[in-house]
Design a protein around this motif. Sequence first.
Motif, PDB file in Angstrom:
ATOM      1  N   ILE A  35      -5.921   4.230   7.051  1.00  0.00           N
ATOM      2  CA  ILE A  35      -5.223   3.369   6.637  1.00  0.00           C
ATOM      3  C   ILE A  35      -3.663   4.293   8.153  1.00  0.00           C
ATOM      4  CG2 ILE A  35      -2.990   2.083   5.499  1.00  0.00           C
ATOM      5  CD1 ILE A  35      -4.988   1.405   3.413  1.00  0.00           C
ATOM      6  N   LYS A  36      -3.605   5.240   7.552  1.00  0.00           N
ATOM      7  CA  LYS A  36      -2.590   6.314   8.090  1.00  0.00           C
ATOM      8  C   LYS A  36      -3.404   6.843   9.893  1.00  0.00           C
ATOM      9  CE  LYS A  36      -0.725  10.655   8.457  1.00  0.00           C
ATOM     10  NZ  LYS A  36      -0.731  12.100   7.108  1.00  0.00           N
ATOM     11  N   ASP A  46     -11.400  -3.607   7.227  1.00  0.00           N
ATOM     12  CA  ASP A  46      -9.626  -4.286   7.561  1.00  0.00           C
ATOM     13  C   ASP A  46      -9.867  -5.789   7.246  1.00  0.00           C
ATOM     14  OD1 ASP A  46      -9.459  -2.676   9.881  1.00  0.00           O
ATOM     15  OD2 ASP A  46     -10.777  -3.171  11.203  1.00  0.00           O
ATOM     16  N   ASN A  99      -0.651  10.070   2.662  1.00  0.00           N
ATOM     17  CA  ASN A  99      -2.442   9.569   1.889  1.00  0.00           C
ATOM     18  C   ASN A  99      -1.502  10.131   0.052  1.00  0.00           C
ATOM     19  OD1 ASN A  99      -4.454   9.401   0.195  1.00  0.00           O
ATOM     20  ND2 ASN A  99      -5.306  10.286   1.653  1.00  0.00           N
ATOM     21  N   PHE A 107      -7.146   5.500   2.649  1.00  0.00           N
ATOM     22  CA  PHE A 107      -6.335   6.070   2.899  1.00  0.00           C
ATOM     23  C   PHE A 107      -5.704   6.729   4.526  1.00  0.00           C
ATOM     24  CE2 PHE A 107      -5.202   4.734  -1.629  1.00  0.00           C
ATOM     25  CZ  PHE A 107      -4.459   3.680  -1.415  1.00  0.00           C
ATOM     26  N   LEU A 155      -7.272  -4.970   4.191  1.00  0.00           N
ATOM     27  CA  LEU A 155      -5.853  -4.700   4.077  1.00  0.00           C
ATOM     28  C   LEU A 155      -5.572  -5.908   5.227  1.00  0.00           C
ATOM     29  CD1 LEU A 155      -6.878  -1.308   6.485  1.00  0.00           C
ATOM     30  CD2 LEU A 155      -5.838  -1.965   4.089  1.00  0.00           C
ATOM     31  N   ILE A 189       0.977  -1.213  -0.292  1.00  0.00           N
ATOM     32  CA  ILE A 189      -0.173   0.213  -0.606  1.00  0.00           C
ATOM     33  C   ILE A 189       1.005   1.293   0.425  1.00  0.00           C
ATOM     34  CG2 ILE A 189      -1.635   1.647   1.836  1.00  0.00           C
ATOM     35  CD1 ILE A 189      -3.165  -0.965   2.646  1.00  0.00           C
ATOM     36  N   SER A 190       2.208   1.297   0.380  1.00  0.00           N
ATOM     37  CA  SER A 190       2.983   2.787   0.869  1.00  0.00           C
ATOM     38  C   SER A 190       3.414   2.934  -0.636  1.00  0.00           C
ATOM     39  CB  SER A 190       4.303   2.075   2.020  1.00  0.00           C
ATOM     40  OG  SER A 190       4.675   1.308   1.533  1.00  0.00           O
ATOM     41  N   SER A 246      -5.310   4.920  11.641  1.00  0.00           N
ATOM     42  CA  SER A 246      -5.416   2.967  12.188  1.00  0.00           C
ATOM     43  C   SER A 246      -4.089   2.457  11.961  1.00  0.00           C
ATOM     44  CB  SER A 246      -6.282   2.638  11.228  1.00  0.00           C
ATOM     45  OG  SER A 246      -7.658   3.024  11.669  1.00  0.00           O
ATOM     46  N   VAL A 247      -2.991   2.089  11.085  1.00  0.00           N
ATOM     47  CA  VAL A 247      -2.390   1.222  10.695  1.00  0.00           C
ATOM     48  C   VAL A 247      -1.230   2.108  10.834  1.00  0.00           C
ATOM     49  CG1 VAL A 247      -1.594  -0.697   9.600  1.00  0.00           C
ATOM     50  CG2 VAL A 247      -3.819  -0.123   9.435  1.00  0.00           C
ATOM     51  N   ASP A 248      -1.157   3.018  10.069  1.00  0.00           N
ATOM     52  CA  ASP A 248       0.948   3.649   9.979  1.00  0.00           C
ATOM     53  C   ASP A 248       0.491   5.096   9.432  1.00  0.00           C
ATOM     54  OD1 ASP A 248       3.106   4.221   9.009  1.00  0.00           O
ATOM     55  OD2 ASP A 248       2.928   3.225   6.764  1.00  0.00           O
TER      56      ASP A 248
END
Length: 262
Positions: A58-59, A256, A68, A55, A259, A20-21, A61-63
């Motif tokens: 994700i930023k 979720d 973005n 995105f 992902l 994703i990144s 909650s995850v990373d």
Amino acid sequence: MRNYQYFLTAFKKEYGNLEISKITSEDIMGFLIKFTAGQKQATKKLKYSLLRSFFNFIKDSVDSTLINPCDTSILRKIFRKAKGKVWTILDRDVVDEIIFKTDNDRNRLILELMARGGMRIGEVLKLKVKNVNGRKLILSDPKSGNQTEIVYIPKKIADRLRYYISSVKIEDGNSIFPFGYTRAREIVQNAGKMINVNLNPHDLRRHAATYASRSGVPIEIVSKIILRHANLPTPKDTLEKSVIRKQFIGLIIFIDKILGDW
């Protein structure tokens, strides 16, 4: 939820083989242009917003270090919201003149049902003889999703409608105005041209609501009786809020899953 599920599934199918990144703004641009080709600007804006929110999720909650790829000036510019259209509200004298100058009985009835009864052009075209009950017009399968709806029209229009049905000898199960939207739109536009007014079908329905409101009719009556909109929202709509909350939770679970599979 349906928008997210369909859209994110398509996005994953396109870029699921990448981290994703590693997805760039150019990737986002190409996907959105391909996916929204031929769609209205409002739809393009919605799709862009869905992807940008994904995105951001994700930023958050995850990373937290994720940049973005949707958050660029060029993307915001291309997929910005279209400017809202400024509606022209026709004066009562203008609408009266258009109607009175329309000599054809059928065409005049079409104009009056929208301008006096607040009907949509599609509702007018679906009218059958069996739907007419004095001043009440019973609509089958209306846009609201209800089984039926009732339109109330002035007595003079009801009398003219009944006379027209009788004079043309339309049978009970047949359409009163047996033609399509294109022809109906032409009738409305040609009526406006008689007095040099650019007239569209919805202008007449909008006039019915505006004139009623300016005459002192409460907004609730205009909305629920004349326009036949859904119930006006109130702070007490707790059940609806509960449903929305459950849908949001379901959406989070779906993201979720996306992902996790990614």
